[in-house]
Design a protein around this motif. Sequence first.
Motif, short mmCIF file in Angstrom:
data_model
loop_
_atom_site.label_atom_id
_atom_site.label_comp_id
_atom_site.label_asym_id
_atom_site.label_seq_id
_atom_site.Cartn_x
_atom_site.Cartn_y
_atom_site.Cartn_z
N ALA A 1 0.83 -1.20 0.00
CA ALA A 1 0.00 0.00 0.00
C ALA A 1 0.87 1.25 0.00
N ALA A 2 1.94 1.24 0.80
CA ALA A 2 2.83 2.40 0.86
C ALA A 2 3.54 2.61 -0.47
N PHE A 3 4.01 1.53 -1.08
CA PHE A 3 4.70 1.68 -2.36
C PHE A 3 3.75 2.16 -3.45
N ALA A 4 2.52 1.65 -3.48
CA ALA A 4 1.56 2.09 -4.51
C ALA A 4 1.32 3.59 -4.42
N MET A 5 1.20 4.11 -3.21
CA MET A 5 0.99 5.55 -3.04
C MET A 5 2.23 6.32 -3.44
N LEU A 6 3.40 5.84 -3.04
CA LEU A 6 4.65 6.51 -3.41
C LEU A 6 4.85 6.49 -4.92
N ALA A 7 4.59 5.35 -5.55
CA ALA A 7 4.74 5.24 -7.00
C ALA A 7 3.76 6.15 -7.73
N THR A 8 2.56 6.31 -7.18
CA THR A 8 1.59 7.22 -7.78
C THR A 8 2.12 8.65 -7.78
N LEU A 9 2.67 9.08 -6.65
CA LEU A 9 3.21 10.44 -6.55
C LEU A 9 4.43 10.63 -7.45
N MET A 10 5.32 9.65 -7.46
CA MET A 10 6.52 9.75 -8.27
C MET A 10 6.19 9.73 -9.76
N SER A 11 5.27 8.86 -10.15
CA SER A 11 4.94 8.74 -11.57
C SER A 11 4.20 9.96 -12.10
N ILE A 12 3.34 10.57 -11.30
CA ILE A 12 2.66 11.77 -11.78
C ILE A 12 3.65 12.93 -11.88
N THR A 13 4.65 12.96 -10.98
CA THR A 13 5.68 13.99 -11.07
C THR A 13 6.48 13.84 -12.36
N ALA A 14 6.88 12.60 -12.67
CA ALA A 14 7.63 12.35 -13.90
C ALA A 14 6.77 12.61 -15.13
N ALA A 15 5.47 12.27 -15.04
CA ALA A 15 4.57 12.48 -16.17
C ALA A 15 4.35 13.96 -16.47
N ILE A 16 4.58 14.81 -15.48
CA ILE A 16 4.47 16.26 -15.69
C ILE A 16 5.81 16.85 -16.14
N ILE A 17 6.89 16.40 -15.49
CA ILE A 17 8.21 16.98 -15.75
C ILE A 17 8.70 16.65 -17.16
N TYR A 18 8.56 15.38 -17.58
CA TYR A 18 9.15 14.99 -18.86
C TYR A 18 8.58 15.76 -20.05
N PRO A 19 7.26 15.79 -20.23
CA PRO A 19 6.76 16.59 -21.36
C PRO A 19 7.01 18.08 -21.21
#
Length: 301
Positions: free
Chosen positions: A85-103
Amino acid sequence: MESTGGPYLNTAAVTSPVGIARVLQLTFGCTTFSLVAHQGGFSAAYGTFCMFVWTFCFAVTTFILTCEFTRLHSCLTISWGNFTAAFAMLATLMSITAAIIYPLYFVQLGCYPIGCEVRDFRIAGSVFAGLLFTSYAAEVCLTRAKPGQVSSYMATVSGLLKIVQAFVACIIFGALVNDSQYSKYVATQWCVAVYSFCFVVTVVVVAFSVTGKTALLWFPFERAVVVYTFGAVLLYVSAAVIWPVFCFDSKYGSPRRPGLCAKGKCPWDSQLVIAIFTYVNLLLYVVDLAYSQRIRFVSHL
């Protein structure tokens, strides 16, 4: 030899809704960093961060899915439900950050000067990065504790908020080290102490939950967490008052961005980011405290 403990492989790990979400995470994650590494390209700290996020999440998700499928997680000395559960929440935050930063830093509509093929790869990578975030968010929604359901602490709203609070604190720390001039006044140093103390204690709470060591404590863990959350609210209230005064009041700082301040290297920009995320974390701690009181009340019924 015949096994008496049921099948060795757990097919539900890949056929259940949560299992399907994890399979999609592997698919989207592998596709994303493959597109970027093959032709999309990445550079500087922003690109390296995005590539780290995608490869890190892919590796941990592979580990989780493998353990679930082979039932090897029962051999680990951690609270598996809290960990996932902790990793899923962390991965959600990290992936949305990368999904914003890269483009934001690498995608452009025109072909010049990178070429149309590279541009198309970067756009495709950005699309799959967004899908990756969606798949992790879906897992959080699927595993989040429902009202009246007995679940792991990290799957509750309070537990998930702990991950978000720590993540927001990391953003604050990143802005602090980016020439924020926090050492100029004792008051702003107090704010840094607040951010650091709350971050450390929040990480300790998450660590005890994930390792399953809360039962070994000589005090009631749930009550201590609620008391800490109340203290964190008070500390963040002080930082939410002090930081803007000593950064944006004309007596101590500058209410407006200096005209000669270089973009990306301006202390005023870092101070603004810290102020914004201070209020974000204050709100998160208030919501956490309110939800903790609600859970405590229900548990006594």
